[in-house]
Design a protein around this motif. Structure first.
Motif, PDB file in Angstrom:
ATOM      1  N   LEU A   1     -64.403 -17.297  16.652  1.00  0.00           N
ATOM      2  CA  LEU A   1     -65.020 -17.840  15.442  1.00  0.00           C
ATOM      3  C   LEU A   1     -64.590 -19.282  15.172  1.00  0.00           C
ATOM      4  CD1 LEU A   1     -64.658 -14.740  13.077  1.00  0.00           C
ATOM      5  CD2 LEU A   1     -66.763 -15.613  14.129  1.00  0.00           C
ATOM      6  N   GLY A   2     -63.728 -19.813  16.009  1.00  0.00           N
ATOM      7  CA  GLY A   2     -63.317 -21.192  15.884  1.00  0.00           C
ATOM      8  C   GLY A   2     -62.156 -21.429  14.942  1.00  0.00           C
ATOM      9  N   VAL A   3     -61.422 -20.369  14.580  1.00  0.00           N
ATOM     10  CA  VAL A   3     -60.273 -20.532  13.688  1.00  0.00           C
ATOM     11  C   VAL A   3     -59.158 -21.240  14.441  1.00  0.00           C
ATOM     12  CG1 VAL A   3     -58.556 -19.300  12.299  1.00  0.00           C
ATOM     13  CG2 VAL A   3     -60.921 -18.455  12.440  1.00  0.00           C
ATOM     14  N   ALA A   4     -58.439 -22.117  13.753  1.00  0.00           N
ATOM     15  CA  ALA A   4     -57.368 -22.899  14.366  1.00  0.00           C
ATOM     16  C   ALA A   4     -56.293 -21.982  14.936  1.00  0.00           C
ATOM     17  CB  ALA A   4     -56.759 -23.856  13.348  1.00  0.00           C
ATOM     18  N   ILE A   5     -55.710 -22.433  16.056  1.00  0.00           N
ATOM     19  CA  ILE A   5     -54.703 -21.646  16.761  1.00  0.00           C
ATOM     20  C   ILE A   5     -53.496 -21.360  15.877  1.00  0.00           C
ATOM     21  CG2 ILE A   5     -53.116 -21.576  18.723  1.00  0.00           C
ATOM     22  CD1 ILE A   5     -56.002 -21.239  19.520  1.00  0.00           C
ATOM     23  N   ASP A   6     -53.028 -22.379  15.129  1.00  0.00           N
ATOM     24  CA  ASP A   6     -51.826 -22.171  14.309  1.00  0.00           C
ATOM     25  C   ASP A   6     -52.090 -21.174  13.181  1.00  0.00           C
ATOM     26  OD1 ASP A   6     -53.570 -23.961  13.090  1.00  0.00           O
ATOM     27  OD2 ASP A   6     -51.964 -24.947  11.984  1.00  0.00           O
ATOM     28  N   VAL A   7     -53.346 -21.136  12.685  1.00  0.00           N
ATOM     29  CA  VAL A   7     -53.698 -20.179  11.639  1.00  0.00           C
ATOM     30  C   VAL A   7     -53.735 -18.761  12.214  1.00  0.00           C
ATOM     31  CG1 VAL A   7     -55.484 -19.480  10.011  1.00  0.00           C
ATOM     32  CG2 VAL A   7     -54.993 -21.912  10.354  1.00  0.00           C
TER      33      VAL A   7
ATOM     34  N   ASN B   1     -53.429  -6.803  17.177  1.00  0.00           N
ATOM     35  CA  ASN B   1     -53.248  -8.237  16.931  1.00  0.00           C
ATOM     36  C   ASN B   1     -53.937  -9.072  17.998  1.00  0.00           C
ATOM     37  OD1 ASN B   1     -51.763  -8.016  14.548  1.00  0.00           O
ATOM     38  ND2 ASN B   1     -49.803  -7.847  15.629  1.00  0.00           N
ATOM     39  N   LEU B   2     -53.883  -8.591  19.240  1.00  0.00           N
ATOM     40  CA  LEU B   2     -54.551  -9.323  20.324  1.00  0.00           C
ATOM     41  C   LEU B   2     -56.069  -9.327  20.126  1.00  0.00           C
ATOM     42  CD1 LEU B   2     -52.498  -8.051  23.414  1.00  0.00           C
ATOM     43  CD2 LEU B   2     -52.558 -10.398  22.526  1.00  0.00           C
ATOM     44  N   ASN B   3     -56.622  -8.170  19.718  1.00  0.00           N
ATOM     45  CA  ASN B   3     -58.061  -8.098  19.479  1.00  0.00           C
ATOM     46  C   ASN B   3     -58.474  -8.998  18.311  1.00  0.00           C
ATOM     47  OD1 ASN B   3     -58.608  -6.292  21.555  1.00  0.00           O
ATOM     48  ND2 ASN B   3     -58.202  -4.497  20.268  1.00  0.00           N
ATOM     49  N   ASN B   4     -57.667  -8.977  17.240  1.00  0.00           N
ATOM     50  CA  ASN B   4     -57.969  -9.838  16.097  1.00  0.00           C
ATOM     51  C   ASN B   4     -57.895 -11.306  16.479  1.00  0.00           C
ATOM     52  OD1 ASN B   4     -58.336  -7.662  14.386  1.00  0.00           O
ATOM     53  ND2 ASN B   4     -56.172  -7.616  13.736  1.00  0.00           N
TER      54      ASN B   4
END
Length: 300
Positions: A279-285, A269-272
């Motif tokens: 990649l700029g995905v939102a933190i909450d997502v 999970n940490l690596n993902n």
């Protein structure tokens, strides 16, 4: 049943038959006197003992029954209760205290009485260890003590516990009668000949009494039954202990596997989360996708 199942030379004192043969008969009361003097007084204080009824009923109908291994009093009226505890019980200390109430209560007198009591001694010879904090401390002598002054509050009630598995002195290390008695209790059934250190009159009597070859046919039959019960009990206890250790190891292995799986999932999970964050995905997502907290993701 004869002696065909008995290979030992001397009786096993941990059996009901063996213990009562050595300590519970009028014919051999000098053995009990010697043992109690060595254990409690370190000198010949007790001159004689009288065996008392080993089966006691409470004073009320609903009271529990108590059956003692050996129960006697000396010439001063002091009471001695000696128990061979072959296996650990959850409440064996409670049992000792409960048993001590019988020789105390039976001293009560009708009519005018000032409550003066004779001393009561409860001796537990334990074929197990209950205190694993000190491998050398096996002789416990317990009295009522004032916790503030650390002085004995009442000296007429004494509990003595002997953790026999901890007594490991060799024949050459036996300095006192106390040592010699514990050596006999611990090793009698495995001895092939009489040790040189045990050459005195009281042990003359003990080894003569304990020699299985001198038993009558009735005594052999009774001893065989008692020995069989002891071996069956020992087998049950050993099996339960082994099973407990195996279950403990299996639980440990399973716990280790569980922790390993959990640690592996967390690392994935940490690596993902790192990749998604790059990649700029939102933190909450990312938090919803990996199960990590937003605070954890922020630190990546």
């Amino acid at each position: 049943m004869g002696a065909e199942g008995i290979q030992d030379k001397y009786v096993n004192p941990y059996t009901d038959f063996g213990f009562k043969l050595l300590f519970g008969t009028t014919m051999n009361k000098e053995l009990l006197i010697s043992f109690l003097n060595a254990l409690l007084f370190k000198e010949e204080v007790i001159k004689d003992v009288t065996y008392l009824n080993a089966e006691h009923l409470g004073t009320q109908e609903y009271d529990r029954r108590a059956v003692f291994d050996v129960y006697c009093e000396n010439e001063k009226g002091e009471k001695f209760l000696v128990e061979m505890q072959r296996g650990e019980q959850q409440f064996f200390k409670d049992r000792s205290v409960f048993y001590s109430t019988f020789p105390i209560r039976e001293q009560g007198k009708r009519g005018e009485w000032d409550y003066e009591l004779k001393a009561v001694y409860v001796v537990g010879i334990l074929n197990f260890s209950f205190d694993n904090s000190d491998a050398e401390y096996f002789h416990h002598e317990v009295k009522l003590v004032d916790l503030y002054t650390h002085k004995i509050f009442y000296d007429k009630l004494t509990f003595v516990y002997l953790e026999m598995p901890k007594f490991n002195k060799s024949e050459d290390e036996l300095d006192s009668m106390f040592d010699k008695w514990l050596f006999v209790l611990r090793n009698l059934a495995s001895l092939l000949e009489r040790p040189r250190a045990l050459q005195n009159r009281v042990f003359d009597r003990l080894f003569e009494t304990a020699e299985i070859a001198k038993f009558t046919q009735t005594e052999l039959s009774e001893y065989w039954d008692s020995l069989k019960n002891f071996r069956d009990w020992y087998s049950v206890i050993s099996t339960a202990e082994k099973k407990g250790r195996e279950e403990g190891r299996e639980e440990g292995r399973e716990e280790g596997r569980k922790e390993g799986r959990e640690e592996g999932v967390r690392e994935a999970n940490l690596n993902n989360a790192r990749n998604l964050k790059q990649l700029g995905v939102a933190i909450d997502v990312i938090s919803q996708a990996t199960g990590l907290s937003e605070e954890e993701i922020e630190k990546l």
